[in-house]
Design a protein around this motif. Structure first.
Motif, PDB file in Angstrom:
ATOM      1  N   PHE A   4       0.813  -1.209   0.000  1.00 41.04           N
ATOM      2  CA  PHE A   4       0.000   0.000   0.000  1.00 41.04           C
ATOM      3  C   PHE A   4       0.848   1.261   0.000  1.00 41.04           C
ATOM      4  O   PHE A   4       0.371   2.339   0.302  1.00 41.04           O
ATOM      5  CB  PHE A   4      -0.946   0.008   1.210  1.00 41.04           C
ATOM      6  CG  PHE A   4      -1.919  -1.124   1.190  1.00 41.04           C
ATOM      7  CD1 PHE A   4      -2.000  -1.990   2.268  1.00 41.04           C
ATOM      8  CD2 PHE A   4      -2.733  -1.340   0.095  1.00 41.04           C
ATOM      9  CE1 PHE A   4      -2.908  -3.043   2.251  1.00 41.04           C
ATOM     10  CE2 PHE A   4      -3.632  -2.391   0.064  1.00 41.04           C
ATOM     11  CZ  PHE A   4      -3.717  -3.251   1.146  1.00 41.04           C
ATOM     12  N   GLN A   5       2.109   1.137  -0.306  1.00 43.70           N
ATOM     13  CA  GLN A   5       2.962   2.315  -0.369  1.00 43.70           C
ATOM     14  C   GLN A   5       2.507   3.237  -1.483  1.00 43.70           C
ATOM     15  O   GLN A   5       2.064   2.788  -2.536  1.00 43.70           O
ATOM     16  CB  GLN A   5       4.409   1.875  -0.623  1.00 43.70           C
ATOM     17  CG  GLN A   5       5.403   3.031  -0.691  1.00 43.70           C
ATOM     18  CD  GLN A   5       6.810   2.517  -0.950  1.00 43.70           C
ATOM     19  OE1 GLN A   5       7.074   1.334  -0.802  1.00 43.70           O
ATOM     20  NE2 GLN A   5       7.695   3.411  -1.329  1.00 43.70           N
ATOM     21  N   ASN A   6       2.611   4.551  -1.261  1.00 45.98           N
ATOM     22  CA  ASN A   6       2.219   5.518  -2.283  1.00 45.98           C
ATOM     23  C   ASN A   6       3.245   5.500  -3.397  1.00 45.98           C
ATOM     24  O   ASN A   6       4.384   5.924  -3.209  1.00 45.98           O
ATOM     25  CB  ASN A   6       2.133   6.909  -1.661  1.00 45.98           C
ATOM     26  CG  ASN A   6       1.603   7.939  -2.663  1.00 45.98           C
ATOM     27  OD1 ASN A   6       1.460   7.647  -3.842  1.00 45.98           O
ATOM     28  ND2 ASN A   6       1.317   9.128  -2.178  1.00 45.98           N
ATOM     29  N   PRO A   7       2.890   5.027  -4.612  1.00 51.76           N
ATOM     30  CA  PRO A   7       3.883   4.925  -5.686  1.00 51.76           C
ATOM     31  C   PRO A   7       4.281   6.264  -6.262  1.00 51.76           C
ATOM     32  O   PRO A   7       5.209   6.332  -7.058  1.00 51.76           O
ATOM     33  CB  PRO A   7       3.161   4.065  -6.737  1.00 51.76           C
ATOM     34  CG  PRO A   7       1.721   4.303  -6.495  1.00 51.76           C
ATOM     35  CD  PRO A   7       1.570   4.545  -5.022  1.00 51.76           C
ATOM     36  N   SER A   8       3.588   7.350  -5.901  1.00 54.99           N
ATOM     37  CA  SER A   8       3.933   8.657  -6.453  1.00 54.99           C
ATOM     38  C   SER A   8       5.303   9.107  -5.984  1.00 54.99           C
ATOM     39  O   SER A   8       5.888  10.032  -6.538  1.00 54.99           O
ATOM     40  CB  SER A   8       2.871   9.691  -6.049  1.00 54.99           C
ATOM     41  OG  SER A   8       2.823   9.836  -4.648  1.00 54.99           O
ATOM     42  N   GLU A   9       5.822   8.457  -4.928  1.00 55.94           N
ATOM     43  CA  GLU A   9       7.169   8.794  -4.462  1.00 55.94           C
ATOM     44  C   GLU A   9       8.233   8.196  -5.394  1.00 55.94           C
ATOM     45  O   GLU A   9       9.398   8.553  -5.298  1.00 55.94           O
ATOM     46  CB  GLU A   9       7.355   8.273  -3.038  1.00 55.94           C
ATOM     47  CG  GLU A   9       6.390   8.924  -2.041  1.00 55.94           C
ATOM     48  CD  GLU A   9       6.482   8.289  -0.672  1.00 55.94           C
ATOM     49  OE1 GLU A   9       7.291   7.340  -0.536  1.00 55.94           O
ATOM     50  OE2 GLU A   9       5.776   8.721   0.246  1.00 55.94           O
ATOM     51  N   GLY A  10       7.846   7.275  -6.259  1.00 53.03           N
ATOM     52  CA  GLY A  10       8.765   6.691  -7.217  1.00 53.03           C
ATOM     53  C   GLY A  10       8.372   7.067  -8.623  1.00 53.03           C
ATOM     54  O   GLY A  10       8.283   8.243  -8.960  1.00 53.03           O
ATOM     55  N   ILE A  11       8.084   6.072  -9.458  1.00 53.57           N
ATOM     56  CA  ILE A  11       7.700   6.330 -10.836  1.00 53.57           C
ATOM     57  C   ILE A  11       6.305   6.954 -10.888  1.00 53.57           C
ATOM     58  O   ILE A  11       5.432   6.620 -10.089  1.00 53.57           O
ATOM     59  CB  ILE A  11       7.742   5.018 -11.647  1.00 53.57           C
ATOM     60  CG1 ILE A  11       7.552   5.303 -13.139  1.00 53.57           C
ATOM     61  CG2 ILE A  11       6.715   4.011 -11.132  1.00 53.57           C
ATOM     62  CD1 ILE A  11       7.778   4.081 -14.014  1.00 53.57           C
ATOM     63  N   SER A  12       6.107   7.852 -11.835  1.00 52.14           N
ATOM     64  CA  SER A  12       4.801   8.488 -11.970  1.00 52.14           C
ATOM     65  C   SER A  12       3.821   7.525 -12.643  1.00 52.14           C
ATOM     66  O   SER A  12       4.222   6.581 -13.325  1.00 52.14           O
ATOM     67  CB  SER A  12       4.902   9.765 -12.801  1.00 52.14           C
ATOM     68  OG  SER A  12       5.196   9.456 -14.152  1.00 52.14           O
ATOM     69  N   GLN A  13       2.525   7.774 -12.447  1.00 54.28           N
ATOM     70  CA  GLN A  13       1.507   6.930 -13.066  1.00 54.28           C
ATOM     71  C   GLN A  13       1.620   6.979 -14.585  1.00 54.28           C
ATOM     72  O   GLN A  13       1.478   5.960 -15.266  1.00 54.28           O
ATOM     73  CB  GLN A  13       0.111   7.371 -12.621  1.00 54.28           C
ATOM     74  CG  GLN A  13      -1.017   6.505 -13.175  1.00 54.28           C
ATOM     75  CD  GLN A  13      -2.364   6.880 -12.601  1.00 54.28           C
ATOM     76  OE1 GLN A  13      -2.449   7.542 -11.573  1.00 54.28           O
ATOM     77  NE2 GLN A  13      -3.440   6.454 -13.258  1.00 54.28           N
ATOM     78  N   GLU A  14       1.867   8.165 -15.128  1.00 54.15           N
ATOM     79  CA  GLU A  14       1.964   8.308 -16.579  1.00 54.15           C
ATOM     80  C   GLU A  14       3.165   7.531 -17.134  1.00 54.15           C
ATOM     81  O   GLU A  14       3.071   6.863 -18.170  1.00 54.15           O
ATOM     82  CB  GLU A  14       2.076   9.784 -16.952  1.00 54.15           C
ATOM     83  CG  GLU A  14       1.932  10.077 -18.440  1.00 54.15           C
ATOM     84  CD  GLU A  14       0.528   9.825 -18.946  1.00 54.15           C
ATOM     85  OE1 GLU A  14       0.369   9.559 -20.143  1.00 54.15           O
ATOM     86  OE2 GLU A  14      -0.415   9.879 -18.131  1.00 54.15           O
ATOM     87  N   ALA A  15       4.305   7.621 -16.433  1.00 55.77           N
ATOM     88  CA  ALA A  15       5.489   6.906 -16.891  1.00 55.77           C
ATOM     89  C   ALA A  15       5.286   5.394 -16.802  1.00 55.77           C
ATOM     90  O   ALA A  15       5.693   4.639 -17.700  1.00 55.77           O
ATOM     91  CB  ALA A  15       6.707   7.320 -16.066  1.00 55.77           C
ATOM     92  N   LEU A  16       4.647   4.955 -15.719  1.00 55.12           N
ATOM     93  CA  LEU A  16       4.366   3.522 -15.565  1.00 55.12           C
ATOM     94  C   LEU A  16       3.428   3.040 -16.664  1.00 55.12           C
ATOM     95  O   LEU A  16       3.628   1.967 -17.237  1.00 55.12           O
ATOM     96  CB  LEU A  16       3.753   3.259 -14.193  1.00 55.12           C
ATOM     97  CG  LEU A  16       3.411   1.799 -13.865  1.00 55.12           C
ATOM     98  CD1 LEU A  16       4.648   0.920 -13.935  1.00 55.12           C
ATOM     99  CD2 LEU A  16       2.765   1.701 -12.480  1.00 55.12           C
ATOM    100  N   ALA A  17       2.418   3.846 -16.982  1.00 56.56           N
ATOM    101  CA  ALA A  17       1.485   3.491 -18.049  1.00 56.56           C
ATOM    102  C   ALA A  17       2.213   3.343 -19.379  1.00 56.56           C
ATOM    103  O   ALA A  17       1.922   2.431 -20.170  1.00 56.56           O
ATOM    104  CB  ALA A  17       0.386   4.539 -18.158  1.00 56.56           C
ATOM    105  N   GLY A  18       3.168   4.227 -19.648  1.00 58.51           N
ATOM    106  CA  GLY A  18       3.927   4.147 -20.884  1.00 58.51           C
ATOM    107  C   GLY A  18       4.747   2.872 -20.982  1.00 58.51           C
ATOM    108  O   GLY A  18       4.812   2.237 -22.041  1.00 58.51           O
ATOM    109  N   LEU A  19       5.372   2.466 -19.878  1.00 60.01           N
ATOM    110  CA  LEU A  19       6.177   1.248 -19.880  1.00 60.01           C
ATOM    111  C   LEU A  19       5.310   0.010 -20.104  1.00 60.01           C
ATOM    112  O   LEU A  19       5.666  -0.895 -20.865  1.00 60.01           O
ATOM    113  CB  LEU A  19       6.927   1.128 -18.547  1.00 60.01           C
ATOM    114  CG  LEU A  19       8.026   2.172 -18.290  1.00 60.01           C
ATOM    115  CD1 LEU A  19       8.576   2.018 -16.879  1.00 60.01           C
ATOM    116  CD2 LEU A  19       9.145   2.026 -19.309  1.00 60.01           C
ATOM    117  N   ILE A  20       4.150  -0.007 -19.436  1.00 65.63           N
ATOM    118  CA  ILE A  20       3.252  -1.150 -19.594  1.00 65.63           C
ATOM    119  C   ILE A  20       2.705  -1.196 -21.015  1.00 65.63           C
ATOM    120  O   ILE A  20       2.615  -2.260 -21.628  1.00 65.63           O
ATOM    121  CB  ILE A  20       2.104  -1.077 -18.565  1.00 65.63           C
ATOM    122  CG1 ILE A  20       2.663  -1.167 -17.145  1.00 65.63           C
ATOM    123  CG2 ILE A  20       1.080  -2.191 -18.814  1.00 65.63           C
ATOM    124  CD1 ILE A  20       1.635  -0.922 -16.060  1.00 65.63           C
TER     125      ILE A  20
END
Length: 236
Positions: A4-20
């Protein structure tokens, strides 16, 4: 990252979406899913953004989705239908996008030809998968289309097939140029007129103003060769 860690402290949602999305696109192409370039990009983007949204949801919502025991296929179909209904209901947005993609018009109302070099100016800096549609290497073509490597390389040497360089010495081949394990008629003539394979396929795979908005490779697949060859020679 804990569950449940907040992922915004790492990769952004937009960047993660691009990789996926990139991974999904490669998977679809590797397994021979027959989609045109625009549909392939849309499918990959949908999968990427849906999957990337999950880690950013509140814990309660993530738990609810994790406990879902229903039919994912039906749920996905319902989701896409809802998206389609929303897009269709937004008539102004559709009109704007269609206008942006329409070819330039002449004073008489017909489409005008834009110089090929201008239309393909950014090709060298783009990933092949982002503009060329479905492509495959010699291994896939040998296994799926039963085209021997020696035959493929002979076609390539003679300029009878479009081969796009990917990376160092590796080449990939747009799948739309093959019918029954052979290049469609007219490919060699187009390559003689437009000698850069990237420029040639860029033109072949898009609506051409000089052909009244028809897609050259689709015309070649329909055995309408003469008009396509004449237009390619005119561009060169």
């Amino acid at each position: 990252m804990t569950r449940f860690q907040n992922p915004s402290e790492g990769i952004s949602q937009e960047a993660l979406a691009g990789l996926i999305a990139e991974a999904v696109q490669h998977a679809l192409m590797q397994h021979g899913v027959m989609l045109d370039a625009e549909a392939l990009t849309s499918a990959s983007n949908i999968a990427g953004h849906v999957a990337a949204a999950l880690p950013f949801l509140p814990p309660a919502q993530r738990l609810a989705i994790g406990s879902f025991k229903g039919e994912w296929t039906n749920l996905a179909s319902d989701f896409l239908r809802a998206v389609t209904d929303k897009v269709v209901s937004d008539g102004s947005a559709i009109s704007d996008r269609a206008f942006e993609r329409s070819p330039p018009r002449s004073e008489t109302g017909g489409p005008t030809a834009q110089p090929l070099a201008e239309r393909a100016a950014d090709l060298q800096s783009m990933l092949i998968e982002d503009w060329a549609g479905e492509v495959a290497g010699s291994t896939y073509l040998e296994e799926k289309l039963r085209i021997p490597r020696s035959t493929l390389h002979r076609w390539q040497r003679r300029g009878e097939v479009v081969a796009l360089r990917k990376g160092g010495r590796k080449h990939v081949f747009p799948l739309a140029q093959f019918i029954d394990g052979r290049p469609v008629p007219g490919i060699s003539e187009v390559l003689s007129a437009i000698t850069n394979p990237r420029l040639a396929w860029f033109w072949l795979s898009r609506a051409a103003p000089e052909l009244d908005g028809r897609v050259p490779i689709e015309m070649l697949r329909d055995d309408v060769v003469e008009h396509v060859v004449r237009a390619a020679r005119g561009l060169s």
